[in-house]
Write a protein that holds these residues in place. Structure first.
Motif, short mmCIF file in Angstrom:
data_model
loop_
_atom_site.label_atom_id
_atom_site.label_comp_id
_atom_site.label_asym_id
_atom_site.label_seq_id
_atom_site.Cartn_x
_atom_site.Cartn_y
_atom_site.Cartn_z
N LYS A 4 50.47 -51.64 -23.53
CA LYS A 4 49.05 -51.62 -23.86
C LYS A 4 48.34 -50.56 -23.02
O LYS A 4 48.39 -50.59 -21.79
CB LYS A 4 48.42 -52.99 -23.64
N TYR A 5 47.69 -49.63 -23.71
CA TYR A 5 46.95 -48.60 -23.01
C TYR A 5 45.81 -49.23 -22.21
O TYR A 5 45.13 -50.15 -22.67
CB TYR A 5 46.41 -47.57 -24.01
N GLY A 6 45.63 -48.74 -20.99
CA GLY A 6 44.59 -49.27 -20.13
C GLY A 6 44.96 -50.56 -19.44
O GLY A 6 44.14 -51.14 -18.71
N HIS A 7 46.21 -51.03 -19.63
CA HIS A 7 46.63 -52.30 -19.04
C HIS A 7 47.97 -52.19 -18.31
O HIS A 7 48.42 -53.17 -17.70
CB HIS A 7 46.76 -53.39 -20.11
N GLU A 8 48.62 -51.03 -18.38
CA GLU A 8 49.96 -50.89 -17.81
C GLU A 8 49.92 -50.15 -16.48
O GLU A 8 49.13 -49.21 -16.30
CB GLU A 8 50.87 -50.12 -18.77
N ARG A 9 50.78 -50.54 -15.57
CA ARG A 9 50.91 -49.85 -14.29
C ARG A 9 51.43 -48.44 -14.53
O ARG A 9 52.35 -48.24 -15.33
CB ARG A 9 51.86 -50.62 -13.39
N ILE A 10 50.84 -47.46 -13.86
CA ILE A 10 51.33 -46.10 -14.01
C ILE A 10 52.73 -45.99 -13.42
O ILE A 10 53.08 -46.72 -12.49
CB ILE A 10 50.38 -45.06 -13.37
N GLN A 11 53.53 -45.09 -14.00
CA GLN A 11 54.92 -44.95 -13.58
C GLN A 11 55.34 -43.49 -13.74
O GLN A 11 54.66 -42.70 -14.40
CB GLN A 11 55.82 -45.86 -14.42
N THR A 12 56.44 -43.15 -13.12
CA THR A 12 56.95 -41.78 -13.21
C THR A 12 57.18 -41.41 -14.67
O THR A 12 57.80 -42.17 -15.42
CB THR A 12 58.25 -41.65 -12.42
N HIS A 13 56.68 -40.25 -15.05
CA HIS A 13 56.76 -39.73 -16.41
C HIS A 13 55.84 -40.47 -17.40
O HIS A 13 55.90 -40.19 -18.60
CB HIS A 13 58.20 -39.74 -16.95
N TRP A 14 55.05 -41.41 -16.89
CA TRP A 14 54.00 -41.98 -17.74
C TRP A 14 52.81 -42.36 -16.86
O TRP A 14 52.56 -43.52 -16.57
CB TRP A 14 54.49 -43.19 -18.54
N GLU A 15 52.10 -41.33 -16.43
CA GLU A 15 50.92 -41.53 -15.59
C GLU A 15 49.65 -41.62 -16.41
O GLU A 15 48.67 -42.25 -15.98
CB GLU A 15 50.80 -40.38 -14.59
N LEU A 16 49.63 -41.02 -17.58
CA LEU A 16 48.40 -40.95 -18.40
C LEU A 16 48.40 -42.13 -19.36
O LEU A 16 48.60 -41.99 -20.57
CB LEU A 16 48.34 -39.60 -19.13
N THR A 17 48.17 -43.31 -18.80
CA THR A 17 48.38 -44.57 -19.53
C THR A 17 47.11 -45.18 -20.12
O THR A 17 47.20 -46.20 -20.79
CB THR A 17 49.00 -45.60 -18.58
N GLY A 18 45.94 -44.57 -19.85
CA GLY A 18 44.70 -45.17 -20.33
C GLY A 18 43.67 -44.12 -20.66
O GLY A 18 43.89 -42.91 -20.53
N GLY A 19 42.49 -44.60 -21.06
CA GLY A 19 41.46 -43.72 -21.57
C GLY A 19 40.58 -43.05 -20.54
O GLY A 19 39.89 -42.08 -20.87
N PHE A 20 40.59 -43.53 -19.30
CA PHE A 20 39.71 -42.94 -18.29
C PHE A 20 40.44 -41.78 -17.61
O PHE A 20 40.80 -41.81 -16.44
CB PHE A 20 39.26 -44.00 -17.29
N ALA A 21 40.67 -40.76 -18.41
CA ALA A 21 41.43 -39.59 -18.00
C ALA A 21 41.08 -38.45 -18.95
O ALA A 21 40.42 -38.65 -19.97
CB ALA A 21 42.92 -39.89 -18.05
#
Length: 385
Positions: free
Chosen positions: A134-151
């Motif tokens: 779920k976007y905006g609800h997942e912990r950031i991780q290597t190779h997936w840092e852009l996980t939500g809308g406040f970016a």
């Protein structure tokens, strides 16, 4: 078992270097200010898409998270209402309408990525996929840092529903459709399976984004809609979204009086969009025989409510819960906004706007509740951050 398309080890199809780097505002815990993180590039895997965000909006669940009322796996990038433009896309990614997603497409996307293969996905419940992200609800991780809308950018995983939106609608109209607008459509669609929305008498409890959107959608289908909200300003806004009557939900007699003013004998559909336990209780009390109560707003813990099972049985009452939506609901909500939205003041619902660097101020403004939605604009993030 999680689909390989949704795991961090998805084989890369290309490295995308971002110059200047993407900027993400990272939430690290309740009571702490957001931190700025630069992301110089992404590893774009099979089925994935990279989007430059045009505008995001603050949902109530974002506020609940930062205030500590909702558990979340920090650090994360909040935000799940957005519109943007595709800048990179893996081969073969298709939009909900079946067309290939292309660089340059202006899009909104679902709040989740689903595997499309598990039992729940096959049942038409992708929002409850067993491997859901779920976007905006997942912990950031290597190779997936852009996980939500406040970016400035969002990295869309395989299994995300993407809807192409064209150029005509303003970002303020489109961004909220990714959560509240699509959820409103889903709520009415689930109600429609029990009681025909066309020509129904509908009570909507709560005049936030979901309630106001559902009011407009139901009214445009020929329903007579009563909207109840304790805020007089929200009740006045509901009239502009098509409400035939408005009422203060704190007085059940007011709901009865509003019904009488419509000339209808009973409420066929009651949509509860506030999450207030008192409003949920009122919904169960006022729905008519053979009617349906759709619960949408109860997405945070509250005290259990007493239910009279005899009333449910003798009244042939259906209770349905709606959480998030399926891809078809997002597509339908966007089509509604394109075809009918201009008749309602949807763009006015985003009545405050902050640059990305001021995300903490934006969240505070959303918490104050004066604006239905607060916008977050990332387009000058590099200068301000």
């Amino acid at each position: 078992m999680a689909s390989p398309a949704l795991t961090p080890t998805t084989p890369a199809t290309r490295d995308v270097v971002l110059v200047p780097p993407a900027i993400a505002m990272v939430w690290t815990g309740a009571g702490r200010p957001h931190e700025i993180v630069a992301v110089p590039g992404v590893v774009l895997g099979a089925g994935e898409t990279l989007v430059a965000i045009e505008l995001a909006t603050v949902c109530g669940s974002d506020v609940h998270t930062v205030e500590g009322h909702r558990a979340a796996p920090a650090p994360l990038v909040l935000g799940h209402e957005y519109v943007g433009r595709v800048i990179e896309v893996a081969d073969g990614v298709r939009a909900v309408d079946g067309a290939h997603v292309q660089v340059g497409d202006r899009v909104v996307w679902s709040i989740m990525a689903s595997c499309r293969e598990c039992d729940r996905c096959r049942r038409g419940l992708p929002q409850k996929c067993r491997a859901v992200l779920k976007y905006g609800h997942e912990r950031i991780q290597t190779h997936w840092e852009l996980t939500g809308g406040f970016a400035t950018h969002a990295h869309l995983r395989a299994g995300t529903a993407i809807v192409r939106v064209g150029e005509s609608l303003r970002a303020e109209v489109l961004a909220p459709a990714a959560c509240g607008g699509a959820t409103a459509w889903a709520a009415l669609a689930r109600a429609d399976e029990v009681a025909d929305v066309d020509g129904a008498t509908v009570l909507i409890l709560g005049a936030g984004l979901i309630g106001l959107s559902a009011c407009a959608m139901a009214t445009d289908r020929g329903a007579t809609v009563v909207v109840a909200d304790p805020d007089p300003a929200r009740r006045a806004l509901a009239v502009r979204f098509g409400a035939a009557q408005v009422a203060d939900p704190r007085d059940v007699r007011a709901l009865t009086a509003a019904l009488a003013a419509t000339g209808s004998p009973e409420y066929d559909i009651v949509l509860e969009a506030s999450g207030s336990p008192r409003a949920v209780q009122a919904a169960l009390e006022v729905v008519g025989v053979g009617g349906v109560v759709v619960l949408v707003g109860s997405v945070f813990p509250t005290e259990p409510l007493p239910v009279d099972p005899e009333r449910l049985v003798r009244g042939l009452i259906t209770i349905r819960g709606v959480h998030n939506y399926a891809p078809r609901d997002l597509d339908a909500a966007v089509r509604y906004l394109r075809d009918r939205g201009a008749a309602r003041p949807f763009e006015e619902l985003v009545s405050a706007r902050y640059p990305l660097a001021q995300i903490d101020q934006a969240l505070a403004a959303a918490s104050a509740g004066r604006a239905v939605r607060v916008g977050v604009d990332p387009r000058d993030a590099h200068r301000r951050c």
